[in-house]
Design a protein around this motif. Structure first.
Motif, PDB file in Angstrom:
ATOM      1  N   TRP A  30      -3.190  -7.821  12.179  1.00 53.60           N
ATOM      2  CA  TRP A  30      -2.703  -6.560  12.735  1.00 53.60           C
ATOM      3  C   TRP A  30      -1.805  -5.803  11.748  1.00 53.60           C
ATOM      4  O   TRP A  30      -1.334  -4.719  12.045  1.00 53.60           O
ATOM      5  N   LEU A  31      -1.578  -6.394  10.581  1.00 53.48           N
ATOM      6  CA  LEU A  31      -0.762  -5.715   9.573  1.00 53.48           C
ATOM      7  C   LEU A  31      -1.640  -5.255   8.411  1.00 53.48           C
ATOM      8  O   LEU A  31      -2.599  -5.940   8.044  1.00 53.48           O
ATOM      9  N   THR A  32      -1.277  -4.116   7.839  1.00 49.25           N
ATOM     10  CA  THR A  32      -2.023  -3.655   6.669  1.00 49.25           C
ATOM     11  C   THR A  32      -1.770  -4.596   5.504  1.00 49.25           C
ATOM     12  O   THR A  32      -0.856  -5.424   5.543  1.00 49.25           O
ATOM     13  N   VAL A  54       1.868  -8.164   2.420  1.00 51.12           N
ATOM     14  CA  VAL A  54       2.529  -8.532   1.160  1.00 51.12           C
ATOM     15  C   VAL A  54       4.054  -8.443   1.315  1.00 51.12           C
ATOM     16  O   VAL A  54       4.802  -9.206   0.718  1.00 51.12           O
ATOM     17  N   GLN A  55       4.469  -7.525   2.180  1.00 51.81           N
ATOM     18  CA  GLN A  55       5.913  -7.324   2.385  1.00 51.81           C
ATOM     19  C   GLN A  55       6.563  -8.464   3.180  1.00 51.81           C
ATOM     20  O   GLN A  55       7.765  -8.706   3.061  1.00 51.81           O
ATOM     21  N   LEU A  56       5.723  -9.163   3.991  1.00 48.84           N
ATOM     22  CA  LEU A  56       6.274 -10.159   4.926  1.00 48.84           C
ATOM     23  C   LEU A  56       7.341 -11.095   4.350  1.00 48.84           C
ATOM     24  O   LEU A  56       8.414 -11.215   4.913  1.00 48.84           O
ATOM     25  N   ALA A  79      -4.085  -0.937  -0.263  1.00 49.42           N
ATOM     26  CA  ALA A  79      -2.772  -1.147   0.370  1.00 49.42           C
ATOM     27  C   ALA A  79      -2.761  -0.793   1.855  1.00 49.42           C
ATOM     28  O   ALA A  79      -2.120  -1.466   2.660  1.00 49.42           O
ATOM     29  N   LYS A  80      -3.466   0.255   2.231  1.00 48.82           N
ATOM     30  CA  LYS A  80      -3.407   0.728   3.628  1.00 48.82           C
ATOM     31  C   LYS A  80      -4.494   0.131   4.508  1.00 48.82           C
ATOM     32  O   LYS A  80      -4.612   0.457   5.679  1.00 48.82           O
ATOM     33  N   ARG A 113      -6.920 -12.536  -2.522  1.00 45.36           N
ATOM     34  CA  ARG A 113      -6.070 -11.796  -3.468  1.00 45.36           C
ATOM     35  C   ARG A 113      -4.807 -11.295  -2.774  1.00 45.36           C
ATOM     36  O   ARG A 113      -3.733 -11.269  -3.358  1.00 45.36           O
ATOM     37  N   VAL A 114      -4.968 -10.868  -1.519  1.00 47.45           N
ATOM     38  CA  VAL A 114      -3.784 -10.402  -0.765  1.00 47.45           C
ATOM     39  C   VAL A 114      -2.796 -11.571  -0.601  1.00 47.45           C
ATOM     40  O   VAL A 114      -1.592 -11.418  -0.792  1.00 47.45           O
TER      41      VAL A 114
END
Ligand code: ATP
Length: 284
Positions: free
Chosen positions: A120-122, A127-129, A158-159, A172-173
């Motif tokens: 549910w996250l882009t 990556v920010q998590l 990214a989006k 890769r993410v």
């Protein structure tokens, strides 16, 4: 000097600044040192010793692959390294400091990206998590996400959401998320096992380019002996019940690694045979 520890969904841990690295490292101290590591599961009559005695080290900027028969305890070793399971004997050190919990300097990547990414996250939010608990300035967070996605060639995605990406892109993410932490040591458990052969080659080369660009120390568990030879500066072959080190093989292949040229070298074939026979012997 900032030092941050954060456990996140996706089991990524880590980071601190390069000044800390320089302050705490002595030239002779390996980045990672494992000494007489032992690990049992269960208690009393149920106790099962999986790892008997493992000793090896990995220098700064090296890639080390852990290989061994199925069920020997490779994942168990990584879990001990990552502080997810307590060792029952021996000790581990990062830059000479004893590891007694999840090391702030380490990030983890597991095989199963589909379970470690939040659908549910882009991509950028995934990556920010692991940065959430780090209290970094907004601009620094944005910078790290941008750099990490660029390092894995996914700036354009990214989006997007993980489910809009191929398996290789999703892995890769997961790697970008670990990189955003800027770990000293990147630990990966079968990281390329769930992707097709061509993507696997690309991800192996990505792993080497990350090491070259960022000077990271990388420890990889793999079942694929060719992959171990291709990626490694040293191969740690483990075997036995309980497990011990069969041999630490220095991989001194000439030139820059290249999927076609390196794998065609006679030295590559020799290293593959040597590693394979060690594992075969350990299975008997
Ligand atoms: N949490 C646990 N509790 C009890 N036993 C466990 C636990 N985790 C792993 N084991 C046992 O430890 C042994 C080693 O498992 P581990 O997953 O570390 O091996 P591995 O070498 O990574 O295996 P594979 O190559 O098949 O992935 C196995 O016998 C497994 O059943």
């Amino acid at each position: 000097m900032s030092t941050v520890t954060a456990a996140t969904a996706g089991s990524v841990q880590s980071t601190n600044t390069s000044s800390l690295r320089e302050d705490t490292m002595t030239q002779s101290e390996p980045r990672l040192r494992v000494e007489h590591l032992a690990k049992s599961y269960g208690r009393g009559e149920q106790e099962k010793q999986i790892i008997g005695d493992l000793t090896f080290s990995v220098d700064q900027g090296e890639v080390a692959c852990i290989v061994g028969p199925s069920g020997v305890g490779k994942t168990t070793l990584l879990k001990c390294l990552a502080g997810l399971h307590p060792a029952t004997g021996g000790a581990m050190y990062i830059d000479g400091k004893p590891v007694d919990g999840p090391p702030a300097e380490m990030a983890l990547v597991f095989q199963d990206y589909s379970r470690s990414l939040m659908p549910w996250l882009t991509v950028e939010k995934n990556v920010q998590l692991p940065l959430r608990h780090m209290r970094l300035p907004k601009a620094e967070v944005a910078h790290r996400i941008e750099d990490a996605l660029a390092a894995v060639g996914l700036s354009h995605a990214a989006k997007q959401y993980p489910w809009q990406l191929s398996g290789g892109m999703q892995q890769r993410v997961a790697i970008a998320r670990a990189l955003a932490y800027q770990p000293e040591v990147l630990v990966m458990d079968e990281p390329f096992a769930s992707v097709d052969a061509q993507t696997r080659f690309e991800l192996e080369d990505l792993c080497l380019s990350i090491r070259d660009k960022l000077g990271m120390t990388i420890v990889v568990v793999t079942h694929d002996i060719d992959e171990a030879v291709y990626l490694s500066d040293r191969i740690v072959a483990i075997g036995g019940k309980p497990a011990g080190v069969l041999e630490v093989i220095d991989v001194d292949l000439p030139g820059q690694r290249d999927q076609i040229a390196t794998r065609s070298l006679p030295e590559f074939a020799e290293l593959r045979s040597r590693t394979l026979s060690l594992i075969r012997k350990a299975q008997q």
